[in-house]
Design a protein around this motif. Sequence first.
Motif, short mmCIF file in Angstrom:
data_model
loop_
_atom_site.label_atom_id
_atom_site.label_comp_id
_atom_site.label_asym_id
_atom_site.label_seq_id
_atom_site.Cartn_x
_atom_site.Cartn_y
_atom_site.Cartn_z
N ALA A 7 0.85 -1.20 0.00
CA ALA A 7 0.00 0.00 0.00
C ALA A 7 0.88 1.25 0.00
O ALA A 7 1.76 1.39 0.85
CB ALA A 7 -0.90 0.00 1.23
N PHE A 8 0.65 2.13 -0.96
CA PHE A 8 1.28 3.45 -0.97
C PHE A 8 0.34 4.43 -0.28
O PHE A 8 -0.85 4.51 -0.62
CB PHE A 8 1.52 3.93 -2.41
N ASP A 36 -3.11 5.62 -1.95
CA ASP A 36 -3.92 6.66 -1.30
C ASP A 36 -3.11 7.94 -1.26
O ASP A 36 -1.93 7.94 -0.90
CB ASP A 36 -4.28 6.25 0.14
N SER A 37 -3.76 9.04 -1.62
CA SER A 37 -3.09 10.34 -1.61
C SER A 37 -3.91 11.34 -0.80
O SER A 37 -5.12 11.49 -1.02
CB SER A 37 -2.92 10.86 -3.05
N VAL A 38 -3.25 11.99 0.15
CA VAL A 38 -3.89 13.00 0.99
C VAL A 38 -3.14 14.30 0.83
O VAL A 38 -1.94 14.37 1.15
CB VAL A 38 -3.89 12.58 2.48
N GLU A 46 -4.80 -4.68 5.76
CA GLU A 46 -5.03 -5.29 4.45
C GLU A 46 -3.74 -5.68 3.73
O GLU A 46 -3.72 -6.64 2.97
CB GLU A 46 -5.80 -4.32 3.54
N ALA A 47 -2.67 -4.91 3.95
CA ALA A 47 -1.46 -5.04 3.15
C ALA A 47 -0.36 -5.81 3.87
O ALA A 47 -0.38 -5.97 5.09
CB ALA A 47 -0.95 -3.65 2.76
N ASP A 48 0.62 -6.27 3.08
CA ASP A 48 1.80 -6.93 3.63
C ASP A 48 2.90 -5.93 3.95
O ASP A 48 3.83 -6.23 4.70
CB ASP A 48 2.31 -7.97 2.65
N ALA A 49 2.83 -4.73 3.36
CA ALA A 49 3.81 -3.68 3.62
C ALA A 49 3.22 -2.35 3.19
O ALA A 49 2.31 -2.29 2.35
CB ALA A 49 5.12 -3.94 2.88
N ILE A 50 3.74 -1.26 3.77
CA ILE A 50 3.28 0.09 3.45
C ILE A 50 4.48 0.92 3.04
O ILE A 50 5.53 0.88 3.68
CB ILE A 50 2.58 0.74 4.67
N LEU A 99 9.34 6.91 2.41
CA LEU A 99 9.78 7.29 1.07
C LEU A 99 10.11 8.77 1.04
O LEU A 99 9.26 9.61 1.39
CB LEU A 99 8.68 6.97 0.06
N VAL A 100 11.33 9.12 0.67
CA VAL A 100 11.80 10.50 0.45
C VAL A 100 11.98 11.30 1.73
O VAL A 100 12.95 12.02 1.89
CB VAL A 100 10.88 11.24 -0.55
#
Length: 341
Positions: free
Chosen positions: A65-66, A97-99, A119-123, A150-151
């Motif tokens: 999940a991003f 998902d973008s906020v 829900e996910a195995d990694a974020i 990330l970043v």
Amino acid sequence: MTKPSIHKKITIHEIARISGLSTATIDRVLNQRPGVRESTRLRVEAAIAQSQQAQQQELATQRIAFIIEAGSSFAQTVREAMEQLKAYYPHISFSFDSVPGYQFDPASFCPLIAARSAEADAIILVSRDHVQVNSEVRKAIANGVPVIALVTDLPSASAYVGVDEVSAGANAALFIGRMARSEAKKLLFVASATYRCQEEREMGFRRVIRSDFPGLEIEETFISNDESDKTYALMTKFLAKNPGTVGIYNSAGGNRGIARAIKEAQLAQDIVFVGHDLTEHTQKLLEQGDMDVVFSYDMKRVVKQAIDIASQPPENISSSRIILPLITYTRYSWFGDINPL
């Protein structure tokens, strides 16, 4: 409950369970010892193939999940990189998902992290360094869901992929200090929120201005909201009240708004404008002379590194830090695909 790892080796015991043979027999077959019937060898090979197929089916359900809390232009760049990379990861299902950063609200953002971790195995996460966000990240990791920053780094994340942001800020100071032509001393540092990357950029920027360019003073710290229109309105007011500004370092988003305000004030020849993140918009600003320098990175490479880490077993991820090269762009740079995959 901790999620089981989808990464596991095929053991002798697993082959024995599937084939119905003893572990000693399996050992003889795998080590090609004499005295093994052909039918026994075929049973072992069939059991190995069955186990491999089962693991491939498990891998096909891996989910990453991003979650991106940032300006809209930056979020779009991350999403485009993710979409371009999907073909390289057919065994992974991605969500995005973008906020918008200016809409950040811990009461709604943290439940989003919790929902995706269920829900996910990694974020893979872009977020400001907020106490409630860090708390939610720690909960996800405790439940077996690694979180890759990330970043912009987070102290509670499993891993970080990005550039050396202190170095980025130091380079921004070097460019502005060397390029500013006016005798005036005012510099403007632009931030947006408590993103650790922006705090680290400011650290490097102030350090070099203080040590190498003592005649320049960072008299103002301007807080934007990462969006061009709002940043434009705020920057227009700032420039009207602060004549003599010779340099602007934007560590946040909203570069188009700043460039527009500078241009309308007819100050493009008087202000050195340095910012971050190469996009189609900042490339155009560089080519038109509305920005002087943009610091960036190969977004596809950054995202790919994050996916590669996220797809590893959680026990292999702890404290991973991938520092990628900082890329400097001017109007004369080549803007092609740096790292075609």
